[in-house]
Design a protein around this motif. Structure first.
Motif, mmCIF file in Angstrom:
data_model
loop_
_atom_site.group_PDB
_atom_site.id
_atom_site.type_symbol
_atom_site.label_atom_id
_atom_site.label_comp_id
_atom_site.label_asym_id
_atom_site.label_seq_id
_atom_site.Cartn_x
_atom_site.Cartn_y
_atom_site.Cartn_z
ATOM 1 N N VAL A 118 64.322 -78.057 101.951
ATOM 2 C CA VAL A 118 64.624 -77.375 103.210
ATOM 3 C C VAL A 118 63.341 -76.803 103.799
ATOM 4 O O VAL A 118 62.314 -76.691 103.127
ATOM 5 N N GLY A 119 63.429 -76.412 105.080
ATOM 6 C CA GLY A 119 62.243 -75.847 105.709
ATOM 7 C C GLY A 119 62.397 -75.711 107.207
ATOM 8 O O GLY A 119 63.505 -75.777 107.758
ATOM 9 N N LEU A 227 63.726 -76.566 97.032
ATOM 10 C CA LEU A 227 62.319 -76.624 97.404
ATOM 11 C C LEU A 227 62.186 -76.234 98.872
ATOM 12 O O LEU A 227 62.724 -76.910 99.748
ATOM 13 N N VAL A 228 61.471 -75.145 99.134
ATOM 14 C CA VAL A 228 61.201 -74.717 100.506
ATOM 15 C C VAL A 228 59.804 -75.203 100.867
ATOM 16 O O VAL A 228 58.820 -74.793 100.263
ATOM 17 N N VAL A 229 59.739 -76.111 101.830
ATOM 18 C CA VAL A 229 58.470 -76.752 102.165
ATOM 19 C C VAL A 229 57.644 -75.890 103.107
ATOM 20 O O VAL A 229 56.453 -75.678 102.890
ATOM 21 N N GLU A 230 58.254 -75.407 104.145
ATOM 22 C CA GLU A 230 57.537 -74.596 105.132
ATOM 23 C C GLU A 230 58.556 -73.694 105.811
ATOM 24 O O GLU A 230 59.625 -74.166 106.226
ATOM 25 N N ALA A 231 58.266 -72.404 105.905
ATOM 26 C CA ALA A 231 59.232 -71.467 106.480
ATOM 27 C C ALA A 231 58.528 -70.218 106.977
ATOM 28 O O ALA A 231 57.685 -69.647 106.275
ATOM 29 N N VAL A 251 63.917 -71.852 92.299
ATOM 30 C CA VAL A 251 63.374 -71.815 93.660
ATOM 31 C C VAL A 251 61.925 -72.277 93.606
ATOM 32 O O VAL A 251 61.115 -71.739 92.844
ATOM 33 N N PHE A 252 61.612 -73.290 94.402
ATOM 34 C CA PHE A 252 60.267 -73.849 94.489
ATOM 35 C C PHE A 252 59.747 -73.652 95.907
ATOM 36 O O PHE A 252 60.512 -73.692 96.872
ATOM 37 N N ALA A 253 58.456 -73.466 96.032
ATOM 38 C CA ALA A 253 57.877 -73.275 97.363
ATOM 39 C C ALA A 253 56.506 -73.924 97.437
ATOM 40 O O ALA A 253 55.737 -73.923 96.467
ATOM 41 N N ILE A 254 56.214 -74.478 98.608
ATOM 42 C CA ILE A 254 54.913 -75.084 98.880
ATOM 43 C C ILE A 254 53.995 -74.016 99.465
ATOM 44 O O ILE A 254 54.332 -73.389 100.472
ATOM 45 N N PRO A 255 52.841 -73.793 98.858
ATOM 46 C CA PRO A 255 51.926 -72.792 99.421
ATOM 47 C C PRO A 255 51.302 -73.283 100.717
ATOM 48 O O PRO A 255 51.176 -74.492 100.946
ATOM 49 N N SER A 263 53.874 -70.663 107.180
ATOM 50 C CA SER A 263 53.830 -70.567 105.719
ATOM 51 C C SER A 263 54.054 -69.144 105.221
ATOM 52 O O SER A 263 54.017 -68.901 104.009
ATOM 53 N N ALA A 264 54.311 -68.219 106.138
ATOM 54 C CA ALA A 264 54.498 -66.820 105.734
ATOM 55 C C ALA A 264 55.684 -66.677 104.786
ATOM 56 O O ALA A 264 55.630 -65.933 103.798
#
Length: 373
Positions: A118-119, A227-231, A251-255, A263-264
């Motif tokens: 998601v994102g 997985l949160v790609v961009e939010a 919960v996974f997140a892309i820095p 990306s905040a």
């Protein structure tokens, strides 16, 4: 037609009837058929509020259940309830699981091995590229990619999974005859052919704003992790991440850049304990999913066939490069660069990422053989 299921369909069309009241009705009347035919006094005796009782009486009076069931057949929609053997086992674990699911396509046992991607609805070039790479690689590794069919990251995730020849599930906040956004109608058809489009809302339900936060619990509940790609800081993707925590999912997140508003939200998730993801291996390791063969992303074995292709090829890599920069470093005229890139894209050598930015295309030469430890 399973006779009892049409009563589940009927109650799904009653305003105010959700999982709790479905359970209440079933506990009191034993079957939804008995509940549908119950007297008003008996419905009140079941502990239903007056407003809900009124809604049931009014809905019963204005719909024909056989006609409504025929609409499901017309749209190729299957209805299952939470007693069905094909109801997703992991989704059944959450406290507010949907009483019914409307499905266009088919759920398979291997879909239990799935990750939600998601994102943002308006991702950056970076977000688009990462969503595509992650979703393609997950699907190539036999992980079903789940998302919400929204604009932006969701659509990219579904499309990349399909491009990889994998499975993908879309969870929507409307009836399956009202795909939103409408430009994703053809994408929804492709998903139904290689996975499923899923809703807890009956046909005829419009895509109301309040439906989408509720559908996010399904995105989370279905999966091993999110997985949160961009939010951004107020992105709806963060709701899905919070629900994942409540559902005891990973919960996974892309820095991303600390200077990027997009990306905040993901950077804050990482700060709060989400798993920082650099590649799909980070996800597989965290979920205890192992492969029996090495998995490597490598460039397609397509060689430049002309001097112009060769000139551009050596300046392209994984990072997107703007066409103006390619003109500068290659020394080729803009017209030649544009024509050559178009031909290279057709050959599968390059892909366009965002407006006029190009990178080398990648493929996964091997598929995973997976086991859960």
């Amino acid at each position: 037609m399973t006779e009892n299921l049409k009563y589940w369909l009927g109650f799904s069309m009653v305003p105010g009837i959700g999982p709790v009241r479905f359970g209440q009705l079933e506990k009191t009347f034993k079957t939804l058929e008995a509940a549908w035919q119950a007297e008003t006094s008996d419905l009140r005796g079941a502990g239903l509020e007056d407003g809900i009782v009124r809604n049931i009486v009014q809905t019963r009076a204005k719909i024909d259940l056989d006609n409504e069931w025929a609409k499901l057949d017309k749209f190729g929609i299957r209805l299952i309830n939470w007693h069905d053997s094909t109801y997703p086992a992991r989704l059944k674990q959450i406290h507010d699981k949907p009483a019914v699911l409307f499905i266009n396509g088919k759920l398979e046992p291997e879909d239990e091995l799935c990750v939600s991607v998601v994102g943002a609805r308006q991702p950056t070039i970076y977000g688009r590229q990462v969503a595509e790479e992650m979703s393609y690689t997950l699907a190539s590794a036999h992980i079903t990619v789940v998302s919400g069919l929204a604009r932006g990251i969701d659509s990219i995730a579904h499309s990349a999974a399909l491009s990889a020849g994998g499975r993908t599930l879309a969870v929507v906040g409307s009836g399956l005859d009202n795909i939103y956004p409408s430009e994703n109608t053809s994408l929804a058809r492709r998903i139904a052919e290689n996975g499923a489009v899923i809703s807890e809302y009956p046909p005829g339900t419009r895509p109301r704003p309040e439906n989408f936060p509720r559908r996010n619990r399904i995105l989370s509940g279905l999966c091993l992790g999110v997985l949160v790609v961009e939010a951004g800081e107020s992105s709806g993707a963060l709701i899905t991440a919070q629900l994942a925590v409540e559902h005891n999912r990973e919960v996974f997140a892309i820095p991303g850049s600390i200077l990027s508003p997009g990306s905040a939200g993901t950077n804050k998730l990482i700060q709060d304990g989400a798993k920082l993801v650099r590649n799909v291996s980070d996800i597989l390791e965290e979920l205890n999913i192992t492969s029996t063969t090495p998995h490597q992303m490598k460039l397609k074995a397509v060689l430049p066939e002309t001097p112009a292709e060769a000139a551009l090829f050596k300046h392209l890599g994984a990072e997107p490069v703007h066409v103006d920069e390619l003109c500068r470093v290659s020394g080729l005229p803009a017209g030649d660069v544009g024509a050559t890139l178009a031909m290279m894209e057709l050959k599968g050598m390059v892909k366009q990422i965002g407006a006029m930015n190009f990178a080398l295309a990648r493929e996964t030469p091997r598929r995973y053989t997976l086991s859960i430890d």
